[in-house]
Design an enzyme around this catalytic site. Structure first.
Site, PDB file in Angstrom:
ATOM      1  N   LYS A 103      34.460  64.464  36.279  1.00  0.00           N
ATOM      2  CA  LYS A 103      33.300  64.318  35.383  1.00  0.00           C
ATOM      3  C   LYS A 103      33.715  64.858  34.022  1.00  0.00           C
ATOM      4  O   LYS A 103      34.272  65.958  33.925  1.00  0.00           O
ATOM      5  CB  LYS A 103      32.122  65.142  35.945  1.00  0.00           C
ATOM      6  CG  LYS A 103      30.857  65.025  35.146  1.00  0.00           C
ATOM      7  CD  LYS A 103      30.014  63.838  35.596  1.00  0.00           C
ATOM      8  CE  LYS A 103      28.991  63.426  34.558  1.00  0.00           C
ATOM      9  NZ  LYS A 103      29.490  62.494  33.524  1.00  0.00           N
ATOM     10  N   LYS A 144      38.551  63.725  31.670  1.00  0.00           N
ATOM     11  CA  LYS A 144      38.190  63.394  30.284  1.00  0.00           C
ATOM     12  C   LYS A 144      38.930  62.120  29.911  1.00  0.00           C
ATOM     13  O   LYS A 144      39.953  61.793  30.505  1.00  0.00           O
ATOM     14  CB  LYS A 144      38.608  64.540  29.351  1.00  0.00           C
ATOM     15  CG  LYS A 144      37.914  64.536  28.012  1.00  0.00           C
ATOM     16  CD  LYS A 144      36.560  65.226  28.053  1.00  0.00           C
ATOM     17  CE  LYS A 144      35.827  65.051  26.735  1.00  0.00           C
ATOM     18  NZ  LYS A 144      34.603  65.852  26.669  1.00  0.00           N
ATOM     19  N   ASP A 167      31.174  61.735  24.198  1.00  0.00           N
ATOM     20  CA  ASP A 167      31.773  62.859  23.470  1.00  0.00           C
ATOM     21  C   ASP A 167      31.816  62.387  22.020  1.00  0.00           C
ATOM     22  O   ASP A 167      31.020  61.512  21.644  1.00  0.00           O
ATOM     23  CB  ASP A 167      33.182  63.187  24.030  1.00  0.00           C
ATOM     24  CG  ASP A 167      33.761  64.489  23.477  1.00  0.00           C
ATOM     25  OD1 ASP A 167      33.368  65.560  23.960  1.00  0.00           O
ATOM     26  OD2 ASP A 167      34.586  64.453  22.544  1.00  0.00           O
TER      27      ASP A 167
HETATM   28  P1  NDP Z   1      29.542  63.346  17.511  1.00  0.00           P
HETATM   29  O1  NDP Z   1      30.504  62.243  17.352  1.00  0.00           O
HETATM   30  O2  NDP Z   1      28.124  63.044  17.778  1.00  0.00           O
HETATM   31  O3  NDP Z   1      29.579  64.312  16.235  1.00  0.00           O
HETATM   32  C1  NDP Z   1      30.746  64.940  15.828  1.00  0.00           C
HETATM   33  C2  NDP Z   1      30.479  65.655  14.529  1.00  0.00           C
HETATM   34  O4  NDP Z   1      31.611  66.467  14.213  1.00  0.00           O
HETATM   35  C3  NDP Z   1      30.279  64.707  13.353  1.00  0.00           C
HETATM   36  O5  NDP Z   1      29.445  65.302  12.403  1.00  0.00           O
HETATM   37  C4  NDP Z   1      31.701  64.552  12.833  1.00  0.00           C
HETATM   38  O6  NDP Z   1      31.782  64.190  11.473  1.00  0.00           O
HETATM   39  C5  NDP Z   1      32.246  65.954  13.036  1.00  0.00           C
HETATM   40  N1  NDP Z   1      33.699  65.877  13.248  1.00  0.00           N
HETATM   41  C6  NDP Z   1      34.340  65.191  14.215  1.00  0.00           C
HETATM   42  N2  NDP Z   1      35.675  65.310  14.086  1.00  0.00           N
HETATM   43  C7  NDP Z   1      35.855  66.078  13.009  1.00  0.00           C
HETATM   44  C8  NDP Z   1      37.002  66.565  12.349  1.00  0.00           C
HETATM   45  N3  NDP Z   1      38.243  66.252  12.787  1.00  0.00           N
HETATM   46  N4  NDP Z   1      36.813  67.376  11.278  1.00  0.00           N
HETATM   47  C9  NDP Z   1      35.570  67.686  10.851  1.00  0.00           C
HETATM   48  N5  NDP Z   1      34.438  67.246  11.427  1.00  0.00           N
HETATM   49  C10 NDP Z   1      34.587  66.455  12.489  1.00  0.00           C
HETATM   50  O7  NDP Z   1      30.167  64.276  18.672  1.00  0.00           O
HETATM   51  P2  NDP Z   1      29.438  65.397  19.544  1.00  0.00           P
HETATM   52  O8  NDP Z   1      28.377  66.063  18.751  1.00  0.00           O
HETATM   53  O9  NDP Z   1      29.093  64.780  20.848  1.00  0.00           O
HETATM   54  O10 NDP Z   1      30.643  66.403  19.825  1.00  0.00           O
HETATM   55  C11 NDP Z   1      30.916  67.517  18.978  1.00  0.00           C
HETATM   56  C12 NDP Z   1      31.748  68.543  19.742  1.00  0.00           C
HETATM   57  O11 NDP Z   1      31.031  68.984  20.910  1.00  0.00           O
HETATM   58  C13 NDP Z   1      33.099  68.040  20.282  1.00  0.00           C
HETATM   59  O12 NDP Z   1      34.026  69.095  20.268  1.00  0.00           O
HETATM   60  C14 NDP Z   1      32.776  67.690  21.728  1.00  0.00           C
HETATM   61  O13 NDP Z   1      33.940  67.701  22.554  1.00  0.00           O
HETATM   62  C15 NDP Z   1      31.825  68.812  22.071  1.00  0.00           C
HETATM   63  N6  NDP Z   1      30.978  68.587  23.228  1.00  0.00           N
HETATM   64  C16 NDP Z   1      30.138  67.502  23.272  1.00  0.00           C
HETATM   65  C17 NDP Z   1      29.324  67.305  24.362  1.00  0.00           C
HETATM   66  C18 NDP Z   1      28.299  66.218  24.397  1.00  0.00           C
HETATM   67  O14 NDP Z   1      27.486  66.227  25.326  1.00  0.00           O
HETATM   68  N7  NDP Z   1      28.256  65.299  23.441  1.00  0.00           N
HETATM   69  C19 NDP Z   1      29.399  68.189  25.546  1.00  0.00           C
HETATM   70  C20 NDP Z   1      30.250  69.360  25.355  1.00  0.00           C
HETATM   71  C21 NDP Z   1      31.017  69.501  24.239  1.00  0.00           C
HETATM   72  P3  NDP Z   1      32.145  62.676  11.072  1.00  0.00           P
HETATM   73  O15 NDP Z   1      30.921  61.893  11.357  1.00  0.00           O
HETATM   74  O16 NDP Z   1      32.489  62.773   9.634  1.00  0.00           O
HETATM   75  O17 NDP Z   1      33.325  62.287  11.932  1.00  0.00           O
END
Ligand code: NDP
Length: 448
Positions: A93, A129, A169
């Protein structure tokens, strides 16, 4: 960097040798096994059964070609990944990430973390993943659909509600899950709701799943604050990112009485002293898929800093919710100097090892991602439960379950850290508690 215990050092060297160039994976492995020396002393059977060595080697790694056509008819080739890391506690998962930076080392770091995170939830789920180096940004809905269909045309054969259950993600939200579920259903001729989580509410999704990671991380920080006889009330907070996790972190912090003054995307950050206008962020990012800089078109008193470092803004609570390694040692030192008392990681591994050391040395409340952001996958498991019983729970009921799970994870990490002589160290608590659950199951199942 701290020296590794002599019992685990050779295991780490072997990981470096077997997985060259995968720096994020090395970092994630090191961070976990750094905590495990005392566990091997207390549980010699784990050493005898070579549990650490086995956990560091994925059960299965799938890499495949994903060809698709853009709106002009031009052909593109991306690479798809699914790393099925460990199934001792249940079907694999973990989410799918679509981002140009994705390669095997990123997928393996995320999959490795996922094993322990999922164990901490107490639910019957293993760790995996996946993802692709495809960039959904700037693509039309049709292009994203064609990519998702091509991706699933290969991946479907490896999935199943008792085998492997992906979710979202970075870059994979409700739209992408919808296209992938549609293609899975079409190819297999099975309406197998439990094969993907993060589905739409009308077709098998769970209430609270979109909110779960952000809400859960905020519940976790709230527990850390409570353990220090403190609360979110009146706290100034910074949340990086403006995607799924960031948005619902901002929402819950605000509900609990904190004030979020900044958020960001990969181009820059917003500072809004009056407090972030969350409805506007949702409209810009979730509905219109625009950039965060457009926020200042609507709030003239807010400031946008292109390419800036959000951690320069003084805050009492920091919740990194964007991506890996976004807080380095210097950022961490600045946060502490500016009065930060709690850090809760919504993102996976957002703090570098140097940054983690700064937080631990300063003895602030530091909740590592594998504990703090486990609410997302926990609610995915609740979605699987609802799918299996063909039921749909209310928002309040599901949110209460999520909160209880986060309270339990906090307690487990807190008590395990105490038991191993490191009170208040949630890194040690999370690593050891998660590892022991998986290790016991692996011992029980024999050499497989
Ligand atoms: P989204 O794609 O919804 O949002 C990601 C956000 O982070 C965007 O604002 C994006 O900006 C920014 N971002 C992504 N990559 C970069 C980078 N290299 N440098 C700066 N900003 C960046 O993803 P999530 O909110 O789902 O995920 C965010 C984090 O949370 C990740 O680490 C993910 O692994 C973790 N996570 C997510 C879960 C989930 O349920 N969704 C569960 C557990 C952990 P931009 O739009 O400019 O790319």
């Amino acid at each position: 960097m701290t020296k590794l215990d002599e019992k685990v050092e050779p295991m780490f060297q072997e990981v470096l040798k077997r997985n060259p160039g995968e720096t994020e994976f090395h970092q994630a492995v090191r961070e976990v096994i750094e905590s495990l020396g005392p566990v091997l002393v207390k549980h010699p059977e784990f050493g005898h059964h070579k549990i650490i060595e086995r956990i560091c080697e994925p059960e299965r790694q799938i890499i495949f070609r994903v060809p698709w056509q853009d709106d002009k008819g031009e052909v593109h080739i991306n690479r798809g990944f699914r790393v099925e890391f460990n199934s001792a506690l249940g079907p694999y998962k973990g989410g799918l990430r679509f981002h140009p930076s994705v390669y095997l080392g990123i997928v393996k770091f995320l999959g490795f973390e996922q094993i322990f995170k999922n164990a901490l939830t107490g639910m019957p789920i293993g760790g995996g993943k996946g993802g692709s180096d495809f960039d959904p940004k700037g693509k039309s809905d049709d292009e994203v659909m064609r990519f998702c269909q091509s991706f699933m045309t290969e991946l479907y054969r490896h999935l199943g509600e008792y085998t492997d259950v992906p979710a979202g993600d970075i870059g994979v939200g409700g739209r992408e899950i919808g296209y992938m579920f549609g293609q899975y259903k079409r190819i297999t001729n099975r309406y197998e709701s439990g094969v993907l989580t993060g589905k739409g509410l009308d077709w098998g999704g769970s209430l609270v799943r979109p909110e779960a990671t952000g809400y859960g991380a905020t519940f976790f920080v709230n527990e850390m604050l409570k353990a220090r006889k403190d609360s979110f009330d009146g706290k100034i907070c910074s949340v990086s990112g403006s995607g799924n996790v960031a948005i619902y972190t901002i929402e819950k912090i605000t509900e609990l009485g904190g004030k979020v003054v900044s958020c960001s995307d990969s181009n820059g950050y917003i500072y809004h002293e009056a407090g972030i206008d969350l409805d506007l962020v949702k409209q810009l990012k979730e509905v219109e898929r625009r950039r965060i800089k457009d926020y200042t078109n609507y709030h003239k008193d807010a400031k946008y800093v292109a390419g800036g470092n959000i951690w320069q803004i003084p805050c009492q609570v920091a919740m990194p919710s964007a991506t890996q390694n976004e807080i380095n040692g210097k950022d961490a030192a600045l946060l502490v100097k500016n009065g930060c008392i709690a850090v809760g990681e919504g993102a996976n591994m957002p703090t570098t090892p140097e940054g983690v050391k700064v937080f631990l040395d300063a003895k602030i409340a530091y909740g590592p991602g594998k504990a703090a952001n486990a609410g997302g996958v926990a609610t995915s498991a609740l979605e699987m439960q609802q799918n299996a019983s063909r039921d749909a729970w209310s928002f309040e009921f599901t949110e209460k379950k999520l909160e209880d799970i986060m309270v339990n994870i906090h307690r487990l990490c807190y008590e395990t850290a105490e038991e191993y002589g490191e009170p208040g160290n949630y890194v040690v608590g999370a690593n050891i508690a998660g590892f022991i659950k998986v290790a016991k199951a692996m011992v029980a199942m024999g050499l497989i």
